[in-house]
Design an enzyme around this catalytic site. Structure first.
Site, PDB file in Angstrom:
ATOM      1  CG  ASP A   1      -0.226   0.247   2.497  1.00 61.15           C
ATOM      2  OD1 ASP A   1       1.012   0.178   2.519  1.00 61.15           O
ATOM      3  OD2 ASP A   1      -0.903   0.503   3.498  1.00 61.15           O
ATOM      4  CD  GLU A   2       4.423   3.877   2.968  1.00 61.27           C
ATOM      5  OE1 GLU A   2       4.674   5.001   3.401  1.00 61.27           O
ATOM      6  OE2 GLU A   2       4.364   2.869   3.686  1.00 61.27           O
TER       7      GLU A   2
END
Length: 501
Positions: free
Chosen positions: A94-95
């Site tokens: 997610d990053e």
DNA sequence: TCTGGGGTCCTAGGACCC
DNA sequence: TCTGGGGTCCTAGGACCC
């Protein structure tokens, strides 16, 4: 991405939107992976024991993770990032960091800070359109500052740190803001009277080196001054592969401990081979009843991806560890990764010998057997792999007769012959409750069944946006795909963007 | 009902070699 | 003959991150 796992669950399950949702381990020793913002208001956060979270937020929905779906959604977002620049460095599902200067995204904007802001806002809109989820963007001249900016931006925001304002922005912040400064480092600094980033900057490099050691001292000093010239690096190769399990009840029986180590070794090799890698160092990890943890490792003569070899090494290492008082966790890992195996080397050496012999006798070189670099009869299947004793032993899991797709874990997708798609809300005493709804449906109603109801079966997750989330299920995670070509990695870094969890 | 699982990087000591 | 110095590899542990 904001509260990513929980946000995916809320998008998948209409009845959970706006409600506290906690994703994580659901067993007696589970911990929270992600809490939705509604759950955070009760004080629930990542890494907290799930039991503690249940006390704080007893009415939240507690769901097991569905990594296959998260990976599929992550792929969509990462594709959008690749549309901005070829230099994308994922930090997790997610990053990621994006080096905007290495791409074309800034072209056609008015340039400078406003151009970067335009790109960031457009990205946020594109993510929302493609996934229905929110992400936050930090824009700055280095990875460290972009990351701090993204933390400040979330949820659902954008923060840009203008060039020249870095030092002033950093000075009042807690030392914990700096990446790489955790509880232990913060405590060392606190004892030296240093609590803020500004105080680190004043301290001077000599003192920091004395307090934190060489590597850490240098980097913390630099970051406190806003200096971070680490490049964005796309697609780095994994350096180790490991699996570990924490048991609901401490293991004391030595036979069981050995059995578990064998199973972990098998799982580890499965993942190793799926990644097309092999490894030279085998490591086991043992966490005792009192949480004390030790590792033991052994380096082989050459890299292997053979389950039998890894299993035997792991068992040898286990022989030197006293487990009589009880173990709560066991792990097996492989490091020193390579793209070939000892067996490959052996085959190559054999082939080379064959050529030399053929040359001596005047035979055409390469007449028999493949040379190095040529596909042999076993291309795709390594020699000896899978042949080792016990490879197919398929050991019985003690006391567990329920197959994986008949374990009704809360949050999992199911299909009922009459009622259609839904998800497991809970189970116990021979019953399972299911809520029948889908991402695009209205909130659904709950029905209860017997756990062995033949009309009920597990199902694939539904991809956000449209369609079913491909082959990636939670039983069989999509195998990691090895990059065939590596980017030139590096060069000028700023400006850099990151989207944050 | 106290503490997951998958990683990365760094340090330090000892063995070993030249 | 009482004792250097540098380099690499291996092992173990620890901090940190998501």
């Amino acid at each position: 991405m904001d509260a990513f796992f929980a946000a995916v669950e809320q998008a998948s399950k209409p009845s959970l939107r706006g409600k506290p949702v906690v994703v994580g381990g659901l067993g007696p020793r589970g911990v929270v992976s992600t809490a939705s913002y509604e759950a955070r208001r009760f004080g629930v956060h990542s890494a907290m024991p799930t039991a503690q979270a249940r006390r704080l937020a007893p009415n939240a929905a507690y769901l097991g993770a569905r990594f296959g779906l998260y990976r599929a959604v992550s792929d969509v977002v990462m594709e959008l990032l690749h549309g901005l620049s070829p230099l994308v460095e994922p930090l997790s599902l997610d990053e990621a960091f994006v080096d905007l200067e290495a791409g074309q995204a800034l072209e056609g904007t008015q340039g400078g800070a406003e151009g970067a802001r335009e790109v960031g806002e457009r990205l946020r809109r594109d993510i929302a359109t493609a996934t229905g989820l929110t992400g936050s963007v930090g824009l700055a001249g280095s990875k460290m500052l972009a990351k701090i900016a993204s933390e400040q931006a979330k949820p659902d925001g954008l923060v840009l740190i203008p060039v020249g304002t870095e030092r002033g922005m950093l000075a009042p912040l807690s030392v914990r803001t700096l990446p790489g400064v955790g509880p232990a480092t913060a405590e060392v600094l606190r004892r030296a009277g240093i609590g803020t980033v500004g105080e680190i900057a004043e301290a001077g490099e000599d003192e920091l080196l004395r307090l934190l050691g060489r590597a850490h001292g240098i980097s913390v000093h630099a970051m406190a001054h806003g200096v971070d010239d680490r490049p964005v690096v796309a697609e780095r190769d994994a350096k180790s592969v490991s699996v570990e399990d924490t048991y609901d009840v401490d293991l004391t029986d030595r036979t069981r401990v050995r059995l578990e180590v064998e199973r972990l070794a098998g799982r580890c090799v499965t993942r190793l081979r799926a990644a097309g890698r092999s490894g030279r160092t085998v490591v086991i990890k043992v966490r005792s009843y009192d949480f004390s943890t030790l590792t033991r490792s052994e380096t082989l003569r050459g890299p292997t991806d053979d389950a039998g070899v890894v299993r035997e090494a792991a068992l040898r290492l286990l022989d030197g560890v006293d487990t009589t008082a009880g173990v709560r966790l066991l792990g097996v890992g492989v490091s020193g990764l390579a793209d070939f195996t000892q067996e490959d080397l052996f085959a190559q050496a054999q082939a080379a010998q064959g050529r030399a012999a053929a040359h001596e006798t005047g035979t055409e070189p390469g007449a028999d057997g493949p040379g190095p670099g040529q596909p042999g009869p076993d291309a795709g299947e390594r020699p000896g792999a899978g042949q080792a004793a016990g490879e197919a032993a398929a050991v019985e899991e003690p006391g567990a007769a329920v197959p994986a797709d008949r374990r009704w874990i809360p949050g999992r997708d199911v299909r009922h012959a009459v009622h259609g798609r839904g998800w497991v809300q809970g189970s116990g005493v021979g019953k399972v409750t299911v809520r029948f709804e889908e991402p695009d449906s209205a909130p659904g109603r709950v029905r209860t069944f017997s756990v062995d109801d033949p009309q009920l079966e597990s199902a694939e997750p539904v991809m956000l946006g449209a369609g079913v989330a491909g082959p990636a299920t939670d039983q069989s995670p999509a195998p990691a795909i090895r990059p065939k070509s590596r980017s030139a990695g590096g060069g000028a870094s700023p400006p850099t963007g990151t989207s944050s969890p």
